[in-house]
Design an enzyme around this catalytic site. Structure first.
Site, PDB file in Angstrom:
ATOM      1  N   ASP A 151       0.843  -1.199   0.000  1.00 53.36           N
ATOM      2  CA  ASP A 151       0.000   0.000   0.000  1.00 53.36           C
ATOM      3  C   ASP A 151       0.875   1.244   0.000  1.00 53.36           C
ATOM      4  O   ASP A 151       1.797   1.361   0.817  1.00 53.36           O
ATOM      5  CB  ASP A 151      -0.922   0.012   1.215  1.00 53.36           C
ATOM      6  CG  ASP A 151      -2.012  -1.047   1.132  1.00 53.36           C
ATOM      7  OD1 ASP A 151      -2.099  -1.724   0.093  1.00 53.36           O
ATOM      8  OD2 ASP A 151      -2.759  -1.199   2.117  1.00 53.36           O
ATOM      9  N   HIS A 197       3.572  -3.099   3.856  1.00 55.45           N
ATOM     10  CA  HIS A 197       3.486  -1.664   3.602  1.00 55.45           C
ATOM     11  C   HIS A 197       4.803  -1.101   3.051  1.00 55.45           C
ATOM     12  O   HIS A 197       5.881  -1.428   3.544  1.00 55.45           O
ATOM     13  CB  HIS A 197       3.105  -0.912   4.868  1.00 55.45           C
ATOM     14  CG  HIS A 197       1.652  -1.024   5.212  1.00 55.45           C
ATOM     15  ND1 HIS A 197       1.168  -2.020   6.037  1.00 55.45           N
ATOM     16  CD2 HIS A 197       0.583  -0.291   4.824  1.00 55.45           C
ATOM     17  CE1 HIS A 197      -0.144  -1.870   6.163  1.00 55.45           C
ATOM     18  NE2 HIS A 197      -0.525  -0.830   5.435  1.00 55.45           N
TER      19      HIS A 197
END
Length: 393
Positions: free
Chosen positions: A216, A364
């Site tokens: 992300d 992430h």
């Protein structure tokens, strides 16, 4: 004299007959009482057995992560809460896009109570528009135009409004099946795949197991170039879910992600919780970013990851109507806090222990730890016999 004797004998016989009948009646009543008593015992035993089964199931349900779901590694769960393990705290304020509250940058995803639900009754869907576009007109406004998607089943406003708007916060939990696949992800996949949602990939035949890598990109923290370098070195593709802030602020990285063959996904304009928005606002969160990326980079996105992992049946159906597949994950851990990064060796051990067929990993991109170990993660997966790839169109 003989007559009196016969009379007494007759009376005696009548008395014996009466007592015999009475004895039979009493015996019958006793038998009936015994039968009822035994039946009551069996019924009670049955009820006790049912109660014991239900209690056992409830205890197993809690142990299996079916209660408030805890996200993290499978059998190495630590004291960190589930919401901490799977939160996406990524957005930082910019002048170009509306930012979320500061607390949202490190917001802990609301955990999902995943008591095994009955499969819901979902309304029938409408046909895709005749022009092949995955957009539709709702009463009073037009949803943003998103063209060319292949997954979009177009719902009417009435159909979407009839669905549940309850916010679901997702975490994959710690309970796994015999194949190390998270039970919570399997249940979610069962109940929400009708909306094109993906929590975990289908189980493959032996020798063909695979793992999907996703990351992300709420904002750029300086780690993406290293991640791309390691992906290129390993000839491996991944999915990059981007926000409007990242798309506008990092044109070179956007182009590199596309040029090097990775998949780009939609992580919305403002990184807001989709179930808290109106249908029009939620639609705009997707379509504005979709159209910006299409117009500025010539890339058409088809995967959507809801911010914080929060969704509802309405938002799943909305995304599907816009030509998107909603992608959650079957593994994530606490890697998003840039001020408190996990030890690389410990992180690699956690990630490795959780691998399973059809896994969707969320790592992430703001994490310096992840940037250091992406290549080692890929090697570990491949050494375990898995094909590592991005989610295909």
């Amino acid at each position: 004299m003989a007559s009196k004797k016969r009379k007494r004998n007759k009376q005696r016989n009548q008395m014996i007959l009466l007592l015999s009948v009475l004895a039979l009646v009493i015996l019958g009543i006793a038998l009936i009482a015994m039968i009822k008593k035994d039946g009551g015992k069996e019924e009670k035993a049955g009820k006790d057995q049912i109660t014991e089964t239900v209690t056992t199931a409830e205890n197993a349900s809690q142990a299996n992560g079916e209660g408030p779901a805890e996200s993290g590694d499978t059998e190495q769960a630590d004291s960190t809460s589930a919401s901490e393990e799977t939160t996406e705290g990524e957005i930082t304020p910019t002048d170009e896009t509306e930012s979320t509250d500061a607390g949202d940058e490190a917001k802990e995803a609301e955990t999902q109570e995943t008591d095994e639900p009955e499969e819901g009754e979902y309304p029938a869907t409408a046909d895709m528009n005749a022009d092949g576009k995955t957009w539709t007109t709702f009463d009073g406004y037009t949803m943003g135009s998103v063209s060319g998607g292949t997954y979009g089943t177009v719902y009417t406003q009435e159909e979407i409004s009839a669905l549940s708007s309850e916010k679901k916060g997702y975490g994959q939990g710690v309970q796994v099946d015999e194949d190390n696949r998270p039970v919570s992800a399997l249940w979610m996949q069962r109940d929400y795949e009708k909306y094109g949602a993906i929590f975990i990939g289908a189980k493959a035949d032996p020798g063909q197991e695979y793992i999907y890598l996703t990351t992300d990109e709420g904002y750029e923290n300086g780690q993406t170039p290293m991640i791309l370098d390691k992906l290129k070195e390993k000839n491996c593709k991944a999915v990059f879910f981007v926000t409007m802030e990242f798309a506008k602020g990092n044109p070179d990285l956007m182009k590199r992600i596309i040029d090097e063959g990775h998949v780009m996904g939609n992580h919305t304009v403002h990184h807001k919780s989709m179930p808290t928005l109106s249908l029009e606002e939620a639609s705009n969160e997707l379509t504005e970013l979709h159209n910006y990326v299409l117009e500025n980079y010539g890339y058409e996105m088809y995967l959507f990851r809801p911010p914080m992992g929060e969704f509802s049946e309405q938002t799943l159906a909305l995304a599907q109507s816009l030509g998107y597949r909603t992608v959650l994950w079957s593994y994530a851990y606490r890697d998003y806090d840039i001020e408190n990064q996990p030890d690389p060796t410990e992180a690699l051990s956690k990630i490795s222990a959780a691998k399973h067929d059809g896994a969707i990993y969320l790592l992430h991109a703001v994490s310096s730890t992840n940037a250091q170990i992406w290549d080692k993660v890929i090697d570990d997966f491949r050494d375990g016999g898995y094909e590592v790839k991005a989610i295909p169109r």
